[in-house]
Design an enzyme around this catalytic site. Structure first.
Site, PDB file in Angstrom:
ATOM      1  N   GLU A   1     -19.330 -40.083 -16.443  1.00 18.39           N
ATOM      2  CA  GLU A   1     -20.365 -40.314 -15.433  1.00 18.39           C
ATOM      3  C   GLU A   1     -21.125 -39.042 -15.067  1.00 18.39           C
ATOM      4  O   GLU A   1     -21.133 -38.620 -13.920  1.00 18.39           O
ATOM      5  CB  GLU A   1     -19.730 -40.975 -14.213  1.00 18.39           C
ATOM      6  CG  GLU A   1     -19.187 -42.331 -14.617  1.00 18.39           C
ATOM      7  CD  GLU A   1     -18.595 -43.143 -13.482  1.00 18.39           C
ATOM      8  OE1 GLU A   1     -17.926 -42.564 -12.629  1.00 18.39           O
ATOM      9  OE2 GLU A   1     -18.816 -44.363 -13.474  1.00 18.39           O
TER      10      GLU A   1
ATOM     11  N   GLU B   1     -13.263 -48.047 -19.524  1.00 15.86           N
ATOM     12  CA  GLU B   1     -12.643 -48.506 -18.280  1.00 15.86           C
ATOM     13  C   GLU B   1     -12.879 -50.000 -18.178  1.00 15.86           C
ATOM     14  O   GLU B   1     -13.978 -50.477 -18.465  1.00 15.86           O
ATOM     15  CB  GLU B   1     -13.253 -47.814 -17.055  1.00 15.86           C
ATOM     16  CG  GLU B   1     -12.995 -46.319 -17.033  1.00 15.86           C
ATOM     17  CD  GLU B   1     -13.644 -45.599 -15.846  1.00 15.86           C
ATOM     18  OE1 GLU B   1     -13.927 -46.231 -14.819  1.00 15.86           O
ATOM     19  OE2 GLU B   1     -13.877 -44.389 -15.988  1.00 15.86           O
TER      20      GLU B   1
HETATM   21  C1  GAL Z   1     -15.616 -45.519 -12.658  1.00 20.75           C
HETATM   22  C2  GAL Z   1     -15.201 -44.095 -12.741  1.00 20.75           C
HETATM   23  C3  GAL Z   1     -13.782 -43.882 -12.361  1.00 20.75           C
HETATM   24  C4  GAL Z   1     -13.501 -44.618 -11.099  1.00 20.75           C
HETATM   25  C5  GAL Z   1     -13.793 -46.058 -11.263  1.00 20.75           C
HETATM   26  C6  GAL Z   1     -13.592 -46.863 -10.017  1.00 20.75           C
HETATM   27  O1  GAL Z   1     -16.967 -45.628 -12.508  1.00 20.75           O
HETATM   28  O2  GAL Z   1     -15.398 -43.572 -14.009  1.00 20.75           O
HETATM   29  O3  GAL Z   1     -13.565 -42.518 -12.221  1.00 20.75           O
HETATM   30  O4  GAL Z   1     -14.310 -44.121 -10.091  1.00 20.75           O
HETATM   31  O5  GAL Z   1     -15.126 -46.212 -11.578  1.00 20.75           O
HETATM   32  O6  GAL Z   1     -12.358 -46.712  -9.445  1.00 20.75           O
END
Ligand code: GAL
Length: 991
Positions: free
Chosen positions: A423, A502
């Site tokens: 990010e 993620e």
């Molecule tokens: C993503 C980010 C993580 C964490 C997650 C939400 O956007 O990369 O570091 O913030 O969201 O918990």
């Protein structure tokens, strides 16, 4: 002077004086000395000028002592400031590269003796493995250099400044610096020297750096060595005793690849390592080499020629007392736990971990995506204006970060991909990092999620795309545009392997839909799985005002800006307890798939490359959860990707009980991460004879009644149940509310897909607006016959015209007491409902209910979209064990499809409840808790829940799914609970 300090902390350069190029973190026999331990420490609220503390004669006797490694905000009981948690927000003004004058600065000093036998060393190097965020070093008063890049290693040549005997090292650490703009990861801000400090003697003619690239091709291994050493270091010898290799190179020019026949490959499943040494006369370096070749072929990501599916976790370094300070024993146990839960991959979100972690990953077996220490997410707030990623002035800092990342860890077979960071928007500095990595390491692809259009990353990566969208990515046929892409860019992305860096945000109770994601992986070969966000909660151990320990999250330290409990989104709670979500994950990604086909079992080995020779297959038959027979299935070793068909074992089917066959794939021998017999995969087959369910014979002769009567063990006053088996009981009352989960409170995700939600508004908010948490009841009628009581009640909330009519029929027949509750919603309800249940309250009494035994689904809580880990059987648990201690209290504890339930008090059954299926064969689930949903919803931390020995027993005809809308998609339409009429039938008897 202040302006000097300000210029220094806002310097875009990543420091001055650290040795370059960076080196591998090697295991060497060159002498070294740990400088970990107690240091003198002083904290200033803002950055002092340099003059006053570096000199050798300086008197620090008035200073405190602090351990190194540690974060100063986690030391001294708040005397050194407190942690700050933010996700995206910068906890300082967005004024790059400047930071506030209020810049907590820690001064560290210690003495050390330079060992006598180091006099032969050509150079003395001082290494820092992690300091947050900017630091400067002095040795014996000489300024040595400075560095930033908190989770990266920095080495300084201190040779001219050290002397035999006593020496003083001083380090000044600023919490905030220009580098803080590049370190905006979603985690606690934790300043200090938090990794090791080491003094290293570099021998003349030593091995300065080493890279053993070890490839594998059809039984052959090839080591391509890169040896960085002074010409005087030669001859250099490489030895791999187990492989019978001894190779001597007389000069640097002679160094050449070594081909080795008959090696076993390294994989996350069979992490075969070979000890290799590389020696000069002055130094021996030991490496553990794993042979594997990483390759992208078309849209497939392959290791040793086989497609990899990442069953991965995002892993932060976090511990409730130590923060990011590494503890090898804890890390090893944590990784072993991952293995036991079928996790095969780690993304080191969002920075390189302690270097030892990668040794553990090599040894235990994980596919690792190693991420650079970089995130500039806070620039999102200003439309990414001024984002360092696209500003050439920051280019050196970016390149320094990625070089340190790759150089330190390049030897690890577990690392199969480099990730540029997280990010950080997009821009030419990221492209430059990618170019640098491609030039330096041709053997590993580059990952970066923010490169939506695919300009410089080798794989297509996304976070939190929904199941339908992920499916679209897997297909070619669709014209659906991809996030941030023109159709042409989308087409380019579809030529690459896809992974979810993620997904399945594991905040609080959840996530749902893990199985839907996993199903896609087995349908579309381009989809390579992903990494759950995230492995652990980041709670910090704190004490409530009354001394009760609890796990603190954002806001608990009075931070000016913070992001609350968004840091509590792990599959493992802060105290290492696996959540039900992790059990669900284990079941969903299990490496063996069982299917039942007539009288056969079809087993499929879903592994990357390992066969099933390490497994045994056990079976057992249970009648209503009681074991009647068991054995082992004769299964030949099944190759990866292959299947075997074996006949079902003999199953004796019961007449009056449910008959279930359970299969377990277990480890045949113990491993480094689990004992022999550890269960890797499970399946169940229902062989029950279908028994007819009796309908209800309608009662006649109803007459109005005051509702005060006794029916068997049930006593009623004014139409309300007051006692069961002599025990005070209130209820049952209609319960439509659950204490909102973090996902219920979430507002993210595409609403068209979710069906359930409204854009920008959480379901929980809608529930509160509709008054589901504050329903009131009006008794409409009470009637009775000789052996039955019927009440009709209308349930609704203040200022709402929507209602639910609840008809309760208590009756006594030959089989005892039955309760039938018909729940009938009026028109006008507009939201999904959290649940459709009835709740009995069993107040505090002489012998409070303290546990349950049940036959149904268990042992863990389950919800409609998270039910794969649940199996049918007999279970028991205490009231406490039935609830999960989520960091923020919320809905927990629902056990689906209960057939029989016994409430116990001190091991004695006090009440029995049997359920009857409804007309569609559905049975309710149960929840037994000390608290009402309304009480739970009031608490922000477990310690805020009122002390209670009462019990709340809820039987739910249905529950809404979980989803992962805290950061991702809502509950899928098929698991969203829309208002509907339901019937619950129970038989209640004395213990
Ligand atoms: C993503 C980010 C993580 C964490 C997650 C939400 O956007 O990369 O570091 O913030 O969201 O918990």
């Amino acid at each position: 002077m202040a302006s000097d300090v300000s210029a220094y902390v806002s310097d875009l350069a990543p420091g001055r004086g650290a040795l370059r190029p960076a080196r591998s973190w090697l295991h060497s026999d060159a002498p070294s000395r740990s400088l970990n331990g107690q240091w003198s420490f002083r904290l200033s609220k803002s950055a002092p000028s340099d003059g006053d503390f570096a000199p050798t004669g300086f008197d620090d006797s008035g200073w405190d002592a602090i351990p190194v490694p540690a974060h100063w905000v986690l030391q001294g009981d708040g005397a050194y400031g407190r942690p700050i948690y933010t996700n995206v927000q910068f906890p300082f003004p967005i004024d790059p590269p400047y930071v506030p004058d209020e810049n907590p600065t820690g001064d560290y000093r210690r003495h050390f003796d330079l060992p006598e036998d180091w006099t032969g060393a050509e150079r003395v190097v001082l290494r820092f493995d992690g300091v947050e965020s900017l630091f400067k070093v002095w040795v014996n008063g000489d300024e040595i250099g400075s560095a930033s890049g908190s989770r990266l290693a920095h080495e300084f040549d201190v040779t001219p400044s050290v002397r035999p005997g006593d020496n003083v090292v001083a380090v000044r650490v600023h919490q905030w610096s220009a580098a803080s703009y590049l370190e905006d990861q979603d985690q606690w801000w934790l300043p200090g020297i938090f990794r090791d400090v080491t003094l290293i003697a570099r021998p003349a003619a030593g091995i300065e750096d080493l890279w053993l690239r070890a490839g594998f091709d059809a039984g052959h291994g090839r080591i391509e060595p890169e040896i960085t050493a002074d010409p005087a270091a030669f001859p250099v010898t490489l030895r791999a005793p187990e492989l019978g290799v001894e190779q001597v190179w007389s000069t640097a020019a002679d160094v050449a690849p070594v081909d080795i026949a008959g090696v076993e490959p390294w994989s996350a499943e069979r992490p075969r390592l070979y000890d290799v040494t590389v020696s000069s006369a002055a130094e021996t370096v030991t490496a553990r080499v794993g042979f594997r070749t990483v390759e992208i072929r078309g849209d497939q990501f392959l290791v040793n020629g086989s497609r990899v599916v990442f069953n991965g976790m995002n892993r932060h370094e976090t511990h409730p007392e130590r923060g990011r300070v590494f503890d090898e024993e804890h890390a090893r146990e944590d990784l072993a736990r991952m293995k036991r839960f079928n996790v095969n991959a780690i993304r080191t979100s969002h920075y390189p971990p302690h270097p030892r972690l990668l040794d553990l990953a090599d040894e235990l077996g994980f596919w690792v995506v190693l991420e650079c220490d970089l995130e500039t997410h806070g620039f999102d707030k200003v439309g990414w204006s001024g984002n360092p990623s696209d500003d050439v002035a920051w280019r050196a800092a970016y390149l320094d970060r990625v070089e340190r990342t790759v150089e330190r860890d390049k030897n690890h077979p577990s690392i199969v991909m480099w990730s540029l960071g997280n990010e950080a928007g997009t821009g030419s500095n990221l492209a430059a990092m990618s170019a640098w990595v491609h030039a330096r390491d041709t053997g590993r692809p580059v990952h970066y999620e923010g490169d939506y259009t695919g300009e410089y990353a080798d794989v297509y990566s996304r976070m939190y795309s929904s199941v339908p969208e992920t499916e679209q990515i897997g297909t070619d046929g669709s014209r659906t545009s991809l996030l941030g892409c023109t159709p042409a860019q989308g087409a380019r992305q579809r030529t690459k392997p896809f992974l979810l860096c993620e997904y399945a945000h594991a905040m609080g109770n959840g996530p749902g839909a893990l199985d839907d994601y996993q199903a896609l992986v087995h349908t579309y070969p381009r989809l390579h799985g992903g990494f759950v966000w995230e492995w652990r909660d980041h709670g910090i151990l704190a004490k409530a005002p009354d001394g009760t320990p609890y796990y603190a999250y954002g806001g608990d330290f009075d931070e000016v800006v913070h992001d609350g409990n968004f840091v509590m989104d792990g599959m493992v709670l802060s105290d290492d307890v696996p959540t039900p979500g992790l059990h669900e994950y284990k079941a969903v990604v299990q490496p063996i798939r069982f299917a039942f086909d007539g009288d056969d079992i079809v087993l499929t080995n879903l592994r990357h490359s390992a066969d099933t020779a390490d497994l045994r297959f056990r079976w057992r038959v249970e009648h209503d959860g009681a074991l009647v027979d068991s054995g082992e299935l004769p299964v030949p070793a099944v190759a990866a990707g292959g299947s075997a068909r074996v006949p079902l074992p003999p199953i004796s089917v019961a007449d009056e009980a449910e008959t279930w066959l359970t299969l377990d794939a277990v480890l045949a021998v113990g491993t480094a991460w689990a004992d022999e017999g550890h269960v890797l995969a499970t399946a169940q087959l229902d062989r029950s004879t279908r028994l007819p369910v009796n309908g209800v014979r309608p009662e006649t002769e109803w007459r109005r009644s005051d509702g005060t009567l006794t029916l068997g063990i049930a006593e009623f006053v004014n139409g309300s149940l007051v006692r069961l088996a002599g025990r005070p009981v209130a209820g049952p009352r209609l319960e439509l509310f659950r204490a909102p989960t973090d996902n219920d409170e979430g507002t993210s995700g595409e609403v068209e897909e979710s069906d359930a939600g409204v854009a920008g508004v959480s379901n929980a908010e809608l529930w509160r607006a509709e008054g589901l948490n504050r329903l009131t009841t009006r008794l409409v009628s009470v009637e009775r016959t000789a052996r039955a009581l019927r009440t009709v009640a209308k349930v609704s909330a203040a200022n709402s015209a929507s209602s639910v009519v609840v008809e309760s029929l208590w009756s006594l027949d030959g089989e005892g007491l039955e309760l039938r509750v018909d729940i009938e919603p009026s028109g006008g309800w507009s939201t999904v409902w959290p649940r459709i249940g009835i709740r009995f309250e069993l107040p505090d009494g002489a012998a409070p209910v303290d546990g349950a035994e049940w036959f149904g689904l268990g042992p863990y809580e389950s919800y409609p979209d998270s039910i794969r880990a649940a199996r049918t059987g007999r279970f028991s648990a205490s009231v406490h064990e039935l609830s999960v201690d989520y960091a923020r209290p919320q809905e927990t504890g629902h056990r689906s499809q209960v057939r029989r339930l016994a409430l116990t008090s001190k091991g004695r059954t006090v009440l029995r409840v049997a359920t009857l299926p409804d007309s569609r064969g559905r049975r309710p689930g149960f929840t037994l808790s000390r608290h009402t949903p309304q009480q739970i919803a009031q608490a922000d931390h477990p310690f805020e829940l009122p002390v209670s020995t009462a019990s709340q027993l809820t039987l739910d005809a249905a529950q809404h799914g979980l989803g992962s809308r805290a950061c991702g998609p809502d509950v899928r339409p098929e698991f969203a609970l829309r208002p509907e009429s339901r019937t619950i039938r129970l038989r209640i008897s004395e213990g």
